[in-house]
Design an enzyme around this catalytic site. Structure first.
Site, mmCIF file in Angstrom:
data_model
loop_
_atom_site.group_PDB
_atom_site.id
_atom_site.type_symbol
_atom_site.label_atom_id
_atom_site.label_comp_id
_atom_site.label_asym_id
_atom_site.label_seq_id
_atom_site.Cartn_x
_atom_site.Cartn_y
_atom_site.Cartn_z
ATOM 1 N N LYS A 9 0.839 -1.202 0.000
ATOM 2 C CA LYS A 9 0.000 0.000 0.000
ATOM 3 C C LYS A 9 0.880 1.261 0.000
ATOM 4 O O LYS A 9 2.100 1.180 0.237
ATOM 5 C CB LYS A 9 -0.926 -0.054 1.214
ATOM 6 N N TYR A 49 -12.029 -2.991 -3.488
ATOM 7 C CA TYR A 49 -12.568 -3.133 -2.132
ATOM 8 C C TYR A 49 -14.105 -3.155 -2.123
ATOM 9 O O TYR A 49 -14.711 -2.845 -1.089
ATOM 10 C CB TYR A 49 -12.047 -2.011 -1.233
ATOM 11 N N ARG A 102 2.853 -6.710 9.341
ATOM 12 C CA ARG A 102 2.101 -5.698 10.083
ATOM 13 C C ARG A 102 2.542 -5.635 11.544
ATOM 14 O O ARG A 102 2.549 -4.565 12.150
ATOM 15 C CB ARG A 102 0.598 -5.985 9.975
ATOM 16 N N ASN A 112 -1.842 -0.016 7.351
ATOM 17 C CA ASN A 112 -1.289 -1.338 7.669
ATOM 18 C C ASN A 112 -0.450 -1.956 6.550
ATOM 19 O O ASN A 112 -0.279 -3.165 6.479
ATOM 20 C CB ASN A 112 -2.388 -2.273 8.179
ATOM 21 N N HIS A 115 -1.651 -5.479 1.483
ATOM 22 C CA HIS A 115 -2.880 -6.244 1.253
ATOM 23 C C HIS A 115 -2.519 -7.641 0.776
ATOM 24 O O HIS A 115 -1.561 -7.807 0.013
ATOM 25 C CB HIS A 115 -3.725 -5.560 0.169
ATOM 26 N N GLU A 126 -8.975 -11.055 -7.726
ATOM 27 C CA GLU A 126 -8.095 -9.878 -7.622
ATOM 28 C C GLU A 126 -6.991 -9.906 -8.675
ATOM 29 O O GLU A 126 -6.661 -8.868 -9.261
ATOM 30 C CB GLU A 126 -7.521 -9.795 -6.201
HETATM 31 N N1 UDP Z 1 -9.546 -1.109 7.451
HETATM 32 C C1 UDP Z 1 -9.651 0.091 8.116
HETATM 33 N N2 UDP Z 1 -10.382 0.115 9.289
HETATM 34 C C2 UDP Z 1 -10.963 -0.983 9.808
HETATM 35 C C3 UDP Z 1 -10.845 -2.207 9.129
HETATM 36 C C4 UDP Z 1 -10.130 -2.239 7.938
HETATM 37 O O1 UDP Z 1 -9.127 1.104 7.676
HETATM 38 O O2 UDP Z 1 -11.588 -0.898 10.883
HETATM 39 C C5 UDP Z 1 -8.763 -1.159 6.191
HETATM 40 C C6 UDP Z 1 -7.382 -1.795 6.402
HETATM 41 O O3 UDP Z 1 -6.444 -1.082 5.579
HETATM 42 C C7 UDP Z 1 -7.605 -3.201 5.886
HETATM 43 C C8 UDP Z 1 -8.559 -2.938 4.729
HETATM 44 O O4 UDP Z 1 -9.434 -1.943 5.239
HETATM 45 O O5 UDP Z 1 -6.376 -3.813 5.491
HETATM 46 C C9 UDP Z 1 -9.371 -4.123 4.274
HETATM 47 O O6 UDP Z 1 -10.027 -4.694 5.379
HETATM 48 P P1 UDP Z 1 -10.071 -6.270 5.570
HETATM 49 O O7 UDP Z 1 -11.014 -6.552 6.676
HETATM 50 O O8 UDP Z 1 -10.300 -6.925 4.262
HETATM 51 O O9 UDP Z 1 -8.582 -6.586 6.119
HETATM 52 P P2 UDP Z 1 -7.350 -7.320 5.410
HETATM 53 O O10 UDP Z 1 -7.907 -8.380 4.510
HETATM 54 O O11 UDP Z 1 -6.569 -6.256 4.662
HETATM 55 O O12 UDP Z 1 -6.535 -7.883 6.540
HETATM 56 MG MG MG Z 2 -9.336 -8.274 3.030
#
Ligand code: UDP
Ligand code: MG
Length: 149
Positions: A9, A49, A102, A112, A115, A126
């Site tokens: 990211k 997303y 992370r 974080n 992805h 994707e």
């Molecule tokens: N995210 C955020 N706030 C939250 C949860 C998620 O900003 O409370 C963002 C974070 O960057 C995360 C992304 O949204 O990586 C996608 O969320 P997901 O639940 O898919 O997490 P991931 O698969 O990236 O672990």
């Molecule tokens: Mg995700």
């Protein structure tokens, strides 16, 4: 073999973590099958997303992803989707174990660093979105040193 979509990211790019992140996947024994350094359009980030569009953080998430260049990659290997998620660590960095990307490099869930696809099916989706021409095909000569078959 299984493939996953991994994206560094904008914060990961700005903070100079590209080399370290690629290195972790390489050294594990996964193969890089596609890589692009690019800026994404707002509509493209929204599409990536789309499953989260109802979430309260969706608008901020999209702003974050378009805030600078990202590194989009395809990685291949045995169980690479699940193992990739374990290398990345929990979504919320305070829950991510030390030794994960992370866990080592992030503090905020909204910054974080990386992805990774969360299932084989979503990985295919994707990869199709980010690499419409398909990933590259090549085979490492080290393969038999890493994999039994
Ligand atoms: N995210 C955020 N706030 C939250 C949860 C998620 O900003 O409370 C963002 C974070 O960057 C995360 C992304 O949204 O990586 C996608 O969320 P997901 O639940 O898919 O997490 P991931 O698969 O990236 O672990
Ligand atoms: Mg995700």
């Amino acid at each position: 073999m299984e493939q996953t979509f991994i994206m560094i990211k904008p914060d990961g790019v700005q903070r100079g973590l590209i080399g370290d992140i690629i290195s972790r996947f390489e050294k594990k024994g996964f193969y890089l099958k596609g890589m692009k350094f690019m800026n994404v359009e707002r509509s493209f980030a929204q599409k990536h997303y789309a499953d989260l569009s109802a979430q309260p953080f969706f608008a901020k998430l999209v702003e974050y992803i378009i805030s600078g260049p990202v590194v989009a990659m395809v990685w291949e290997g045995k169980d690479v989707v699940l193992t990739g998620r374990r290398i990345i660590g929990a979504t919320r960095p305070w829950e991510a174990a030390p030794g994960t990307i992370r866990g080592d490099y992030a503090v905020e869930v909204s910054r974080n660093v990386i992805h990774g696809s969360d299932s084989v099916e979503n990985g295919k989706k994707e990869i199709g979105l980010w690499f419409p021409d398909g990933p590259s095909e090549w085979k490492s000569n080290l393969h038999p040193w890493i994999y039994e078959v």
